[in-house]
Scaffold this motif. Structure first.
Motif, mmCIF file in Angstrom:
data_model
loop_
_atom_site.group_PDB
_atom_site.id
_atom_site.type_symbol
_atom_site.label_atom_id
_atom_site.label_comp_id
_atom_site.label_asym_id
_atom_site.label_seq_id
_atom_site.Cartn_x
_atom_site.Cartn_y
_atom_site.Cartn_z
ATOM 1 N N LYS B 86 0.824 -1.216 0.000
ATOM 2 C CA LYS B 86 0.000 0.000 0.000
ATOM 3 C C LYS B 86 0.860 1.268 0.000
ATOM 4 O O LYS B 86 0.570 2.220 0.727
ATOM 5 N N SER B 89 0.277 7.589 -2.328
ATOM 6 C CA SER B 89 0.122 8.797 -1.518
ATOM 7 C C SER B 89 -1.200 8.838 -0.750
ATOM 8 O O SER B 89 -1.321 9.554 0.226
ATOM 9 N N ALA B 90 -2.183 8.036 -1.173
ATOM 10 C CA ALA B 90 -3.447 8.029 -0.433
ATOM 11 C C ALA B 90 -3.359 7.130 0.801
ATOM 12 O O ALA B 90 -3.816 7.500 1.882
ATOM 13 N N PRO B 93 0.331 8.481 3.570
ATOM 14 C CA PRO B 93 0.524 9.901 3.288
ATOM 15 C C PRO B 93 1.848 10.469 3.803
ATOM 16 O O PRO B 93 2.262 11.529 3.369
ATOM 17 N N ASP B 94 2.500 9.785 4.749
ATOM 18 C CA ASP B 94 3.667 10.408 5.369
ATOM 19 C C ASP B 94 4.996 9.787 4.971
ATOM 20 O O ASP B 94 6.010 10.021 5.625
ATOM 21 N N THR B 96 7.181 8.953 1.225
ATOM 22 C CA THR B 96 7.231 8.876 -0.232
ATOM 23 C C THR B 96 7.921 7.570 -0.622
ATOM 24 O O THR B 96 8.564 6.916 0.213
ATOM 25 N N ASP B 118 3.643 3.674 -11.116
ATOM 26 C CA ASP B 118 3.433 4.903 -10.360
ATOM 27 C C ASP B 118 4.665 5.309 -9.551
ATOM 28 O O ASP B 118 4.731 6.414 -9.033
ATOM 29 N N LEU B 189 -5.504 3.490 -15.176
ATOM 30 C CA LEU B 189 -5.193 4.840 -15.641
ATOM 31 C C LEU B 189 -4.781 4.718 -17.112
ATOM 32 O O LEU B 189 -4.656 3.613 -17.631
ATOM 33 N N ILE B 190 -4.564 5.835 -17.752
ATOM 34 C CA ILE B 190 -4.203 5.793 -19.168
ATOM 35 C C ILE B 190 -2.729 6.126 -19.342
ATOM 36 O O ILE B 190 -2.283 7.199 -18.924
ATOM 37 N N ASN B 191 -1.984 5.211 -19.915
ATOM 38 C CA ASN B 191 -0.609 5.509 -20.317
ATOM 39 C C ASN B 191 -0.214 4.557 -21.441
ATOM 40 O O ASN B 191 -1.041 3.782 -21.934
ATOM 41 N N GLY B 227 -8.921 5.617 -13.512
ATOM 42 C CA GLY B 227 -8.033 6.719 -13.121
ATOM 43 C C GLY B 227 -6.807 6.309 -12.322
ATOM 44 O O GLY B 227 -5.875 7.088 -12.182
ATOM 45 N N PHE B 228 -6.806 5.100 -11.770
ATOM 46 C CA PHE B 228 -5.606 4.618 -11.085
ATOM 47 C C PHE B 228 -5.591 3.093 -11.188
ATOM 48 O O PHE B 228 -6.494 2.495 -11.740
ATOM 49 N N PHE B 235 -11.172 9.476 -5.325
ATOM 50 C CA PHE B 235 -10.192 9.973 -6.280
ATOM 51 C C PHE B 235 -10.236 9.238 -7.615
ATOM 52 O O PHE B 235 -9.850 9.774 -8.631
ATOM 53 N N THR B 236 -10.677 7.999 -7.595
ATOM 54 C CA THR B 236 -10.853 7.275 -8.853
ATOM 55 C C THR B 236 -12.339 7.030 -9.046
ATOM 56 O O THR B 236 -13.132 7.225 -8.120
ATOM 57 N N GLU B 411 -6.719 9.269 -24.129
ATOM 58 C CA GLU B 411 -5.968 9.948 -23.069
ATOM 59 C C GLU B 411 -6.852 10.908 -22.298
ATOM 60 O O GLU B 411 -8.007 11.068 -22.607
#
Lengths: 358, 411
Positions: B86, B89-90, B93-94, B96, B118, B189-191, B227-228, B235-236, B411
């Motif tokens: 997990k 960033s969601a 959060p603390d 990186t 990601d 997500l789109i890439n 979206g993710f 968020f998604t 996209e």
């Protein structure tokens, strides 16, 4: 023994939460002392860990410092979370559009964050003062707007070329990153800014005309008017200052931590700021150590699953338990204080807002 | 008076914290310092490696496939895995990504796997700050000299499986099974990568729809993106809702492109309610087990062999940062010691269709079937592959649009 009570206010919920956490860990089949040891070691046990903890501490402190101002004005500025996010967005805008040397970018991104957060605070204040919208609801609504705006920017105008992902924007140019030393992640600039903010708020609330008048407004809006204090202006100013400090926190979240805009730039540090200030009894001098404790839990907890066979959600649960105990104890104390009605030497304002005791 | 007591209060709290730190610090120093000293003592000490997962380690999808590859290294090499799941960033959060990598290195990891698209920025930063620690950014292209964005780090390699084949097979199974002629793709997500895989599934589905079933009406193939890589509430888009929307719109097979199993869950509920629908999950070989009877199969990653090779090279001191895009073992798609991607058929696939699918797989294996040969157009009508042109690695990896015939945003 005048210091006993405030100390108890801080320690009792923490000790209670710890006892409960130990129970939870036992139930989860983990050795609680190993877990607590890891928590401490993971937060302050090495230069790297301490540096990560300080990074989290900085933004919590800034959000909390801003909240001292609004709480003292009798305002439940729940919208602080949105003000942090607005600061992140504004700083990200500056970092993405302006080019300059590191020193210039530090100043510009921080200014942007101050303005972004201040404006977001002013919005909530305007709703409160002129629209008669309670700042709790206005603040929550504006937080929702800020969050949606972040997601929109990340997946829309600021998306990576050819990519549509809520993962985040491209990293900012290096000149917009807060400078760090070696492999340590904390920025000295950020720590200094946070410390200055606390000191400034402390002296502003204590020793200046503005601070005293703000307190008067917070204590009793009507009598403040009788004393000739323009309370509308003071309420709006409190929102702007609180929002600006929150926005500064948002700046440091994106320039000193994420290095890009992510959908959750604040990491709930605004909300944590509220808990810190509640626990601090609305006094600036308590913010730094209490925020340090919250930062240590947030950062240290990530070590538990690294070293022990425990679920990585446990850190979040520990934090939740702590919050619960703070609220329970805070509520109990507020009731006691309300029953006693004794004017303390430095009375923490208990904002008279519906549902406020929760 | 009051000022003094305020200062002393702060001091007391700090003191208490320091004492607590010191007391507990002693406890842990015994447990954590012990392995550290022995690491340097002998070279026979097992390899310690870090595994950073973007989702839960038991997601029955992308992250679990990596986690089990880590367990495979533990079995094969007696290595020790430091894992954190997990990491996004969601949920975290603390910290990186680069901080997590740093934690693992500070805990003695000699090799770190950063296992999500990601994690690009975190992987690059961690590699830069720790130039002597070998790292793998899975699914990335930073070590591909002929790629679009090579990074100058000797310690950061990439590993990816040629999932386009897995998706072609999945698409074929869908094309053989659909009754409504409408297939849906639950996109993350789109890439470049996700467009590549949608197009592969579409090509496989169309091939089998037209060649084995002799259908002349074009297949409906719709993609919607959440979206993710997985659901992050607020968020998604909610993949459960998106999947339900597919069924409501008339699709009867859902191909999943996300890390988790919502497509199969939703199709399973619809099937329980009497509808004839199927799904193909993704990423993890055991993903069908949740609802086998409507599962047509699962294309999955088998990271073990490539990770083992990298780990062995770190032990031997011969690690070099390379970009690997590993194909299936066509002699046995499900040989866990050799293949990079595989396909497990599901119980929902009929016996007839299963044998047709085997023909398709055999055709891919011997090269007699290659859907990635022109003429193929992008969605906007521009040429992707000219008539007779076979796609190069670059053209496949950097897929810039969905293909003509696919409904959904590029996209």
């Amino acid at each position: 023994m005048s210091w006993m009570r405030p100390l108890g206010r801080v320690l009792i919920p923490i000790v209670g939460a710890m006892a409960f956490a130990i129970l939870l860990l036992l139930l989860a089949g983990a050795n609680p002392f190993e877990a607590l040891g890891l928590l401490v070691e993971g937060s302050v046990g090495s230069a790297a860990n301490l540096s990560d903890t300080l990074t989290a501490w900085v933004t919590m402190v800034l959000a909390a410092a801003g909240l001292v101002v609004t709480f003292r004005a009798g305002l439940w500025n729940i919208g602080v979370e949105g003000q942090v996010i607005a600061g992140s967005i504004a700083a990200a805008f500056a970092a993405r559009t302006i080019e300059g040397p590191v020193a210039v970018m530090i100043i510009l991104t921080m200014l942007a964050g101050l303005i972004g957060g201040g404006l977001w605070g002013l919005l909530a204040g305007t709703l409160r003062v002129y629209g008669k919208v309670n700042e709790i609801f206005g603040g929550l609504g504006l937080t929702f707007v800020a969050t949606s705006l972040t997601t929109y920017l990340i997946i829309g105008p600021w998306k990576k070329a050819g990519v549509a992902s809520t993962g985040g924007t491209d990293p900012f140019p290096r000149d917009s990153w807060l400078p760090t030393i070696g492999t340590l992640r904390v920025s000295i600039v950020a720590v200094i800014v946070a410390a200055l903010a606390v000191v400034a708020v402390y002296f502003m609330m204590r020793g200046t005309r503005f601070g005293l008048r703000l307190k008067a407004v917070g204590q009793n809006l009507r009598s403040a008017v009788l004393f000739g204090i323009p309370n509308k202006r003071y309420l709006l100013l409190a929102f702007i200052i609180g929002g600006a400090l929150a926005g500064l926190a948002g700046t440091i979240r994106v320039t000193g931590f994420h290095h890009k805009l992510v959908p959750t730039p604040s990491g709930a540090h605004g909300y944590l700021g509220i808990l810190i200030v509640l626990l601090a009894g609305f006094q600036a001098k308590w913010i730094a150590p209490i925020a340090f404790f919250f930062a240590a839990i947030a950062v240290g907890a990530s070590q538990l699953p690294l070293q022990m066979e425990v679920d990585s959600s446990l850190g979040g649960i520990l934090r939740g338990v702590l919050v619960l105990f703070v609220l329970l104890f805070g509520g109990w104390q507020a009731r006691r204080a309300g029953a006693r009605l004794v004017a303390d030497a430095a009375p923490p304002v208990v904002p008279a807002t519906p549902g406020g005791e929760g | 008076m009051r000022k003094q007591s305020g200062v002393s209060m702060i001091l007391i709290v700090l003191l208490a914290f320091t004492l607590l730190a010191a007391a507990c610090g002693e406890d842990t120093s015994e447990t954590t310092a012990a392995p550290a000293t022995t690491t340097t003592a002998s070279s026979a000490e097992p390899l310690k490696f870090g595994m950073i997962l973007v989702g839960p380690q038991n997601d029955r999808g992308w992250s679990q496939a990596h986690f089990e590859a880590g367990q495979y290294l533990e079995e094969q090499l007696g290595a020790e895995m430091i894992v954190l799941d997990k990491v996004n960033s969601a949920d975290l959060p603390d910290k990186t990504v680069d901080q997590v990598a740093q934690d693992m290195i500070n805990r003695g990891a000699q090799l770190v796997f950063l296992t999500s698209d990601d994690m690009r920025d975190g992987a690059l930063l961690a590699a830069e700050l720790n130039p002597t620690v070998p790292m793998i950014w899975s699914s990335g292209d930073s070590a591909w000299a002929e790629g679009e964005a090579p990074a100058p780090f000797d310690n950061l390699g990439n590993i990816m499986g040629r999932m386009e084949f897995g998706k072609m097979i999945a698409g074929c199974a869908a094309g053989l099974t659909t009754q409504t002629g409408s297939i849906a793709y639950l996109g993350p997500l789109i890439n470049d990568e996700t467009r590549r895989l949608v197009n592969s599934a579409f090509l496989g589905a169309s091939y089998c729809w037209e060649n084995y079933r002799g259908e002349t009406t074009p297949l409906e193939f719709t993609v919607n993106w959440i979206g993710f890589w997985f659901n992050i509430p607020g968020f998604t888009l909610d993949p459960t809702q998106v999947a339900n929307g597919f069924l409501d719109a008339g699709a009867d097979v859902i191909i999943s492109g996300i890390d988790t199993t919502e497509a199969l869950d939703v199709a399973g509920q619809a099937a329980d309610a009497g509808e004839s629908v199927w799904a193909l999950p993704y990423d993890f070989d055991g993903a069908c087990e949740l609802k086998p009877e409507i599962c047509l199969g699962v294309p999955y990653f088998n990271w073990g062999p490539a990770y083992l090779e990298v780990a062995q090279s770190v032990i031997d001191g011969t690690f070099t940062a390379t970009w690997q895009w590993n194909g299936p073992d066509w002699t046995d798609l499900n040989n866990k010691e050799t293949t990079a991607i595989g396909f497990v058929k599901g119980d929902g696939l009929s016996a007839d269709n299963a044998s047709t699918l085997d023909q398709f797989i055999a055709g891919l294996a011997d090269g007699s079937i290659n859907p990635l040969v022109g003429p193929l157009n992008y969605q906007d009508g521009s040429t992707y592959l000219a008539d007779g042109e076979t796609a190069t690695d670059q053209q496949i990896w950097y897929t810039k649009q969905l293909l003509e015939g696919v409904t959904g945003p590029s996209e």
